[in-house]
Design a protein around this motif. Sequence first.
Motif, PDB file in Angstrom:
ATOM      1  N   LEU A  46      35.258  49.298 -12.716  1.00 19.33           N
ATOM      2  CA  LEU A  46      34.947  48.352 -12.923  1.00 19.33           C
ATOM      3  C   LEU A  46      33.639  48.429 -12.099  1.00 19.33           C
ATOM      4  CD1 LEU A  46      37.490  45.628 -12.275  1.00 19.33           C
ATOM      5  CD2 LEU A  46      36.274  45.699 -14.053  1.00 19.33           C
ATOM      6  N   GLY A  47      31.804  48.517 -12.773  1.00 18.57           N
ATOM      7  CA  GLY A  47      30.870  49.096 -12.136  1.00 18.57           C
ATOM      8  C   GLY A  47      31.542  49.895 -11.459  1.00 18.57           C
ATOM      9  N   PRO A  48      30.450  50.405 -10.315  1.00 18.13           N
ATOM     10  CA  PRO A  48      30.218  51.751  -9.848  1.00 18.13           C
ATOM     11  C   PRO A  48      31.426  51.967  -9.106  1.00 18.13           C
ATOM     12  CG  PRO A  48      29.000  50.105  -8.268  1.00 18.13           C
ATOM     13  CD  PRO A  48      29.734  49.362  -9.061  1.00 18.13           C
ATOM     14  N   TYR A  49      32.559  50.644  -9.087  1.00 22.95           N
ATOM     15  CA  TYR A  49      34.636  51.271  -8.614  1.00 22.95           C
ATOM     16  C   TYR A  49      34.893  51.439  -9.129  1.00 22.95           C
ATOM     17  CZ  TYR A  49      31.547  49.250  -5.248  1.00 22.95           C
ATOM     18  OH  TYR A  49      30.821  49.170  -4.123  1.00 22.95           O
ATOM     19  N   ILE A  50      36.059  52.325  -8.756  1.00 27.37           N
ATOM     20  CA  ILE A  50      37.764  52.467 -10.231  1.00 27.37           C
ATOM     21  C   ILE A  50      38.277  51.334  -9.216  1.00 27.37           C
ATOM     22  CG2 ILE A  50      39.044  54.272 -10.824  1.00 27.37           C
ATOM     23  CD1 ILE A  50      36.858  55.877 -10.900  1.00 27.37           C
ATOM     24  N   ILE A  51      39.195  50.986  -9.814  1.00 26.60           N
ATOM     25  CA  ILE A  51      40.913  49.513  -9.728  1.00 26.60           C
ATOM     26  C   ILE A  51      41.745  50.105  -9.980  1.00 26.60           C
ATOM     27  CG2 ILE A  51      41.213  47.487  -9.678  1.00 26.60           C
ATOM     28  CD1 ILE A  51      38.558  47.387  -9.189  1.00 26.60           C
ATOM     29  N   ASP A  52      42.453  50.446  -8.386  1.00 26.70           N
ATOM     30  CA  ASP A  52      43.999  51.353  -9.449  1.00 26.70           C
ATOM     31  C   ASP A  52      44.604  50.692 -10.370  1.00 26.70           C
ATOM     32  OD1 ASP A  52      43.950  52.596  -7.213  1.00 26.70           O
ATOM     33  OD2 ASP A  52      45.358  51.346  -5.414  1.00 26.70           O
ATOM     34  N   PHE A  53      45.141  49.083 -10.618  1.00 27.37           N
ATOM     35  CA  PHE A  53      45.037  48.504 -11.782  1.00 27.37           C
ATOM     36  C   PHE A  53      44.588  47.234 -11.806  1.00 27.37           C
ATOM     37  CE2 PHE A  53      48.736  50.626  -9.428  1.00 27.37           C
ATOM     38  CZ  PHE A  53      49.294  51.303 -10.322  1.00 27.37           C
ATOM     39  N   TYR A  54      44.001  47.175 -13.589  1.00 28.51           N
ATOM     40  CA  TYR A  54      43.798  45.846 -13.644  1.00 28.51           C
ATOM     41  C   TYR A  54      43.972  45.075 -15.238  1.00 28.51           C
ATOM     42  CZ  TYR A  54      39.245  43.267 -15.815  1.00 28.51           C
ATOM     43  OH  TYR A  54      39.044  42.171 -16.148  1.00 28.51           O
ATOM     44  N   ILE A  55      44.461  43.392 -14.736  1.00 21.70           N
ATOM     45  CA  ILE A  55      44.909  42.960 -15.799  1.00 21.70           C
ATOM     46  C   ILE A  55      44.087  41.844 -16.720  1.00 21.70           C
ATOM     47  CG2 ILE A  55      46.458  41.256 -16.666  1.00 21.70           C
ATOM     48  CD1 ILE A  55      47.824  42.133 -13.678  1.00 21.70           C
ATOM     49  N   PRO A  56      43.241  42.380 -17.819  1.00 19.96           N
ATOM     50  CA  PRO A  56      42.212  41.883 -18.367  1.00 19.96           C
ATOM     51  C   PRO A  56      42.827  40.697 -18.625  1.00 19.96           C
ATOM     52  CG  PRO A  56      42.367  44.144 -19.379  1.00 19.96           C
ATOM     53  CD  PRO A  56      43.498  43.451 -18.130  1.00 19.96           C
TER      54      PRO A  56
END
Length: 122
Positions: A46-56
Amino acid sequence: MGIRNPQSTKNLRRALRQDMTGAERILWEKVRRKQLGVRVKRQYGLGPYIIDFYIPKANLAIEIDGKIHLKTTVKQKDINKDAYLKRNGIHLIRFRNGEVENNLDLVLSTLNRLIDLHSHNK
């Protein structure tokens, strides 16, 4: 250019999926293949960041924090990441490694509640 899964973080996201922490592995085994009733993506950009988990479906980011997140420099990075996600309308929840490792049922019930809450608001 959208903020989701930018090309600039592709190789790092791939590497992080291969090298998950123990707590991330535990949670992944319980949320993969729509076990929560929704698709969950791991190491999502997400943008410049990496999220451990994402629920769209719920626009929900999940971070699993180990002891490194107690360091001042990492705390500041987390503050910046949290602010970025909030500015972009993404909900965020953070769990500590110990919560996932020792109280997984509570983590999963919290996620189910947040999915219900945020999925209805879409």
